[in-house]
Write a protein that holds these residues in place. Structure first.
Motif, PDB file in Angstrom:
ATOM      1  N   GLY A 105      -7.507 -23.325   1.979  1.00  0.00           N
ATOM      2  CA  GLY A 105      -7.231 -22.084   1.277  1.00  0.00           C
ATOM      3  C   GLY A 105      -5.781 -22.048   0.824  1.00  0.00           C
ATOM      4  O   GLY A 105      -5.047 -23.028   0.953  1.00  0.00           O
ATOM      5  N   ARG A 106      -5.371 -20.922   0.311  1.00  0.00           N
ATOM      6  CA  ARG A 106      -3.970 -20.726  -0.083  1.00  0.00           C
ATOM      7  C   ARG A 106      -3.598 -19.282   0.195  1.00  0.00           C
ATOM      8  O   ARG A 106      -4.455 -18.397   0.304  1.00  0.00           O
ATOM      9  CB  ARG A 106      -3.752 -21.064  -1.558  1.00  0.00           C
ATOM     10  N   PHE A 107      -2.307 -19.049   0.334  1.00  0.00           N
ATOM     11  CA  PHE A 107      -1.824 -17.707   0.640  1.00  0.00           C
ATOM     12  C   PHE A 107      -1.750 -16.861  -0.625  1.00  0.00           C
ATOM     13  O   PHE A 107      -1.359 -17.343  -1.691  1.00  0.00           O
ATOM     14  CB  PHE A 107      -0.455 -17.778   1.305  1.00  0.00           C
ATOM     15  N   LEU A 108      -2.122 -15.594  -0.484  1.00  0.00           N
ATOM     16  CA  LEU A 108      -2.063 -14.626  -1.575  1.00  0.00           C
ATOM     17  C   LEU A 108      -0.634 -14.090  -1.714  1.00  0.00           C
ATOM     18  O   LEU A 108      -0.247 -13.138  -1.029  1.00  0.00           O
ATOM     19  CB  LEU A 108      -3.010 -13.446  -1.295  1.00  0.00           C
ATOM     20  N   LYS A 109       0.113 -14.661  -2.586  1.00  0.00           N
ATOM     21  CA  LYS A 109       1.522 -14.289  -2.719  1.00  0.00           C
ATOM     22  C   LYS A 109       1.694 -13.274  -3.847  1.00  0.00           C
ATOM     23  O   LYS A 109       2.379 -13.525  -4.840  1.00  0.00           O
ATOM     24  CB  LYS A 109       2.373 -15.536  -2.953  1.00  0.00           C
ATOM     25  N   ARG A 110       1.045 -12.128  -3.692  1.00  0.00           N
ATOM     26  CA  ARG A 110       1.062 -11.102  -4.735  1.00  0.00           C
ATOM     27  C   ARG A 110       1.943  -9.910  -4.408  1.00  0.00           C
ATOM     28  O   ARG A 110       2.211  -9.092  -5.279  1.00  0.00           O
ATOM     29  CB  ARG A 110      -0.375 -10.611  -4.990  1.00  0.00           C
ATOM     30  N   LEU A 111       2.358  -9.779  -3.185  1.00  0.00           N
ATOM     31  CA  LEU A 111       3.157  -8.619  -2.808  1.00  0.00           C
ATOM     32  C   LEU A 111       4.488  -8.644  -3.563  1.00  0.00           C
ATOM     33  O   LEU A 111       5.176  -9.685  -3.581  1.00  0.00           O
ATOM     34  CB  LEU A 111       3.408  -8.620  -1.301  1.00  0.00           C
ATOM     35  N   PRO A 112       4.888  -7.556  -4.197  1.00  0.00           N
ATOM     36  CA  PRO A 112       6.180  -7.536  -4.894  1.00  0.00           C
ATOM     37  C   PRO A 112       7.322  -7.934  -3.956  1.00  0.00           C
ATOM     38  O   PRO A 112       7.397  -7.481  -2.819  1.00  0.00           O
ATOM     39  CB  PRO A 112       6.313  -6.077  -5.342  1.00  0.00           C
ATOM     40  N   GLY A 113       8.167  -8.831  -4.434  1.00  0.00           N
ATOM     41  CA  GLY A 113       9.306  -9.277  -3.643  1.00  0.00           C
ATOM     42  C   GLY A 113       8.975 -10.373  -2.647  1.00  0.00           C
ATOM     43  O   GLY A 113       9.802 -10.695  -1.783  1.00  0.00           O
ATOM     44  N   ILE A 114       7.788 -10.972  -2.747  1.00  0.00           N
ATOM     45  CA  ILE A 114       7.384 -12.009  -1.787  1.00  0.00           C
ATOM     46  C   ILE A 114       8.376 -13.166  -1.765  1.00  0.00           C
ATOM     47  O   ILE A 114       8.497 -13.878  -0.765  1.00  0.00           O
ATOM     48  CB  ILE A 114       5.948 -12.509  -2.110  1.00  0.00           C
ATOM     49  N   GLU A 115       9.121 -13.338  -2.867  1.00  0.00           N
ATOM     50  CA  GLU A 115      10.095 -14.432  -2.921  1.00  0.00           C
ATOM     51  C   GLU A 115      11.228 -14.243  -1.914  1.00  0.00           C
ATOM     52  O   GLU A 115      11.967 -15.194  -1.603  1.00  0.00           O
ATOM     53  CB  GLU A 115      10.669 -14.566  -4.334  1.00  0.00           C
ATOM     54  N   PHE A 181      20.536 -10.228  18.203  1.00  0.00           N
ATOM     55  CA  PHE A 181      19.454 -10.180  17.227  1.00  0.00           C
ATOM     56  C   PHE A 181      18.459  -9.074  17.576  1.00  0.00           C
ATOM     57  O   PHE A 181      18.188  -8.817  18.747  1.00  0.00           O
ATOM     58  CB  PHE A 181      18.701 -11.507  17.185  1.00  0.00           C
ATOM     59  N   GLU A 182      17.922  -8.463  16.531  1.00  0.00           N
ATOM     60  CA  GLU A 182      16.773  -7.574  16.696  1.00  0.00           C
ATOM     61  C   GLU A 182      15.564  -8.255  16.072  1.00  0.00           C
ATOM     62  O   GLU A 182      15.615  -8.704  14.919  1.00  0.00           O
ATOM     63  CB  GLU A 182      17.002  -6.229  16.011  1.00  0.00           C
ATOM     64  N   LEU A 183      14.489  -8.358  16.824  1.00  0.00           N
ATOM     65  CA  LEU A 183      13.230  -8.887  16.315  1.00  0.00           C
ATOM     66  C   LEU A 183      12.285  -7.721  16.064  1.00  0.00           C
ATOM     67  O   LEU A 183      12.086  -6.869  16.943  1.00  0.00           O
ATOM     68  CB  LEU A 183      12.599  -9.871  17.309  1.00  0.00           C
ATOM     69  N   VAL A 184      11.711  -7.676  14.858  1.00  0.00           N
ATOM     70  CA  VAL A 184      10.801  -6.598  14.483  1.00  0.00           C
ATOM     71  C   VAL A 184       9.485  -7.212  14.030  1.00  0.00           C
ATOM     72  O   VAL A 184       9.465  -8.059  13.134  1.00  0.00           O
ATOM     73  CB  VAL A 184      11.376  -5.733  13.336  1.00  0.00           C
ATOM     74  N   PHE A 185       8.397  -6.791  14.653  1.00  0.00           N
ATOM     75  CA  PHE A 185       7.070  -7.248  14.244  1.00  0.00           C
ATOM     76  C   PHE A 185       6.396  -6.133  13.453  1.00  0.00           C
ATOM     77  O   PHE A 185       6.336  -4.990  13.895  1.00  0.00           O
ATOM     78  CB  PHE A 185       6.216  -7.606  15.462  1.00  0.00           C
ATOM     79  N   PHE A 186       5.861  -6.474  12.261  1.00  0.00           N
ATOM     80  CA  PHE A 186       5.219  -5.468  11.416  1.00  0.00           C
ATOM     81  C   PHE A 186       3.831  -5.927  10.997  1.00  0.00           C
ATOM     82  O   PHE A 186       3.571  -7.121  10.846  1.00  0.00           O
ATOM     83  CB  PHE A 186       6.081  -5.162  10.179  1.00  0.00           C
ATOM     84  N   ASN A 187       2.944  -4.945  10.827  1.00  0.00           N
ATOM     85  CA  ASN A 187       1.576  -5.241  10.438  1.00  0.00           C
ATOM     86  C   ASN A 187       0.913  -3.958   9.932  1.00  0.00           C
ATOM     87  O   ASN A 187       1.170  -2.884  10.475  1.00  0.00           O
ATOM     88  CB  ASN A 187       0.780  -5.801  11.629  1.00  0.00           C
ATOM     89  N   PRO A 188       0.062  -4.050   8.904  1.00  0.00           N
ATOM     90  CA  PRO A 188      -0.600  -2.838   8.404  1.00  0.00           C
ATOM     91  C   PRO A 188      -1.544  -2.188   9.406  1.00  0.00           C
ATOM     92  O   PRO A 188      -1.887  -1.017   9.265  1.00  0.00           O
ATOM     93  CB  PRO A 188      -1.376  -3.336   7.176  1.00  0.00           C
ATOM     94  N   VAL A 222       4.447  -2.245   0.999  1.00  0.00           N
ATOM     95  CA  VAL A 222       4.704  -1.884  -0.397  1.00  0.00           C
ATOM     96  C   VAL A 222       5.414  -3.019  -1.121  1.00  0.00           C
ATOM     97  O   VAL A 222       4.993  -3.462  -2.185  1.00  0.00           O
ATOM     98  CB  VAL A 222       5.541  -0.594  -0.489  1.00  0.00           C
ATOM     99  N   ARG A 223       6.492  -3.512  -0.535  1.00  0.00           N
ATOM    100  CA  ARG A 223       7.240  -4.611  -1.155  1.00  0.00           C
ATOM    101  C   ARG A 223       8.271  -5.147  -0.170  1.00  0.00           C
ATOM    102  O   ARG A 223       8.574  -4.517   0.844  1.00  0.00           O
ATOM    103  CB  ARG A 223       7.953  -4.134  -2.428  1.00  0.00           C
ATOM    104  N   PHE A 224       8.813  -6.313  -0.524  1.00  0.00           N
ATOM    105  CA  PHE A 224       9.980  -6.850   0.171  1.00  0.00           C
ATOM    106  C   PHE A 224      11.174  -6.770  -0.770  1.00  0.00           C
ATOM    107  O   PHE A 224      11.037  -6.977  -1.980  1.00  0.00           O
ATOM    108  CB  PHE A 224       9.768  -8.317   0.576  1.00  0.00           C
ATOM    109  N   GLU A 225      12.323  -6.489  -0.201  1.00  0.00           N
ATOM    110  CA  GLU A 225      13.578  -6.609  -0.923  1.00  0.00           C
ATOM    111  C   GLU A 225      14.400  -7.692  -0.241  1.00  0.00           C
ATOM    112  O   GLU A 225      13.971  -8.263   0.763  1.00  0.00           O
ATOM    113  CB  GLU A 225      14.294  -5.265  -0.951  1.00  0.00           C
ATOM    114  N   GLU A 226      15.547  -8.005  -0.796  1.00  0.00           N
ATOM    115  CA  GLU A 226      16.317  -9.134  -0.270  1.00  0.00           C
ATOM    116  C   GLU A 226      16.598  -8.994   1.226  1.00  0.00           C
ATOM    117  O   GLU A 226      16.537  -9.960   1.971  1.00  0.00           O
ATOM    118  CB  GLU A 226      17.624  -9.291  -1.039  1.00  0.00           C
TER     119      GLU A 226
END
Length: 379
Positions: A105-115, A181-188, A222-226
């Motif tokens: 398969g391949r990853f769905l790289k559609r989220l804005p700012g995925i770069e 360091f702060e580690l943050v885990f996120f998930n919908p 929603v999106r990633f920023e730098e």
């Protein structure tokens, strides 16, 4: 002599080739892939801490192909036509009598700012980039998360992200840098990793609390920023973002004759046959199969599907009915760099083992066992 064309040279493809020969199939086998190497993806988690290098995880396949009398066709698939009988690549067309799709398969790289995010399981380059960026950081926030394919929620690979999360926690503690360091885990989802089972989810979240890992759960991305992760439930800063998007099928399915699932995978039945087409099969992450909603996208399940497809191909070539069916089975050791938590699941049993040092060494032992054939073939 019949010609079997195998698309891909990853776990499912190689297991299928080996099984075909063990089943006594004497047909011509042609493997179509861009590279004649295997990258052992499950051990990418050990690249950032320096336990594995690129050379450790990249194995040449020329010896394996020679041993199993398979011809490698270097090329990238463009599309499949003529009901599966013709494969069009960027280096020519190949006809076949039997087609096995095992190109992953391949990853769905559609989220804005995925770069702005590193996708750790996308191969060696992002794993090496994580290592280098972490070495250059004096401190800051690292965000790690994953998501699924909205059209096919089971198309998700969350286990490796838990491993990167706990592995980074352990590594930073070893380096006496964890307080910086702060580690943050996120998930919908409020309950990430549900395919592992409820006990596993409870255990993983408890382990995050024990390790002082902050969570941001239950909010759609929603999106990633730098230097920021933005969700419908708010945004938070991140100096480095590690993210695994949901999975979909290979890009060449667009314009091809093969039926697709809602999530963009090759449609398959329980025998790994592509319905509606003659002598076309699929194994591994590129397929969508009937089964429980927890059925994983992982190398072990790909191997089980590849064995089933190969046995059915062998049966048909011998004039017998293709009746083999794969079993749904999840085996996962969530490695923490110094220990591991194991989850096993099949239709009858869901077992979870707590963090044990022996499980880290079991995972390393399995890597050595699994790769032994490819290393010996390479000489």
């Amino acid at each position: 002599m019949a010609r079997i064309v195998v698309l891909g040279s990853g776990f499912a493809a190689l297991t299928a080739i080996r099984t075909l020969r063990r089943q006594g199939v004497d047909a011509e086998i042609v493997v179509v892939s861009p590279r004649d190497t295997l990258t052992y993806l499950p051990s990418l988690i050990w690249v950032p801490p320096g336990l594995r290098s690129a050379a450790d995880l990249t194995l040449p396949l020329a010896g394996f192909f020679a041993r199993h009398r398979a011809t490698w066709h270097q090329g990238t698939v463009q599309r499949v036509t003529d009901g599966g009988r013709r494969v069009i690549t960027d280096t020519g067309e190949i006809g076949n009598d039997v087609l096995l799709v095992a190109s992953g398969g391949r990853f769905l790289k559609r989220l804005p700012g995925i770069e702005h995010a590193l996708v750790p399981c996308d191969g060696l380059p992002p794993a090496l980039a994580i290592r280098d960026r972490l070495d250059a950081m004096a401190g800051g926030s690292i965000a790690l998360g994953f998501a699924s394919n909205p059209a096919e929620p089971g198309a998700v690979r969350g286990g490796p992200m838990f491993e990167f999360l706990f592995g980074l926690d352990t590594l930073l503690r070893r380096q006496k840098r964890r307080d910086s360091f702060e580690l943050v885990f996120f998930n919908p989802s409020q309950q990430p990793g549900q395919r592992l089972g409820p006990r596993a989810v409870t255990g993983l979240l408890a382990e995050m609390r024990r390790c002082g890992i902050r969570t941001h759960l239950g909010h759609k991305l929603v999106r990633f920023e730098e230097r920021q992760v933005v969700t419908e439930g708010g945004a938070f800063d991140a100096d480095m973002i590690l993210f695994l998007p949901g999975l979909t099928g290979p890009a060449w399915l667009e314009g091809s004759d093969l039926p697709r699932s809602p999530g963009g995978f090759v449609q398959a039945d329980a025998t790994c046959r592509v319905p509606g087409l003659e002598r076309v099969w699929v194994a591994g992450d590129g397929g969508s199969y009937p089964g429980p909603d927890w059925m994983p996208k992982q190398a072990h399940q790909a191997d089980l599907q590849a064995v089933t497809a190969a046995r059915n191909i062998a049966a048909e070539l011998a004039g017998r009915r293709a009746t083999a069916r794969f079993r749904s089975e999840l085996i996962c050791i969530v490695d923490t760099l110094d220990a591991g938590m194991m989850v096993f699941r099949n239709p009858w049993l869901n077992l979870t083992l707590p963090r044990l040092r022996a499980l880290h060494w079991a995972k390393r032992g399995f890597e050595r066992h699994y790769l032994r054939e490819y290393r010996s073939a390479a000489g």
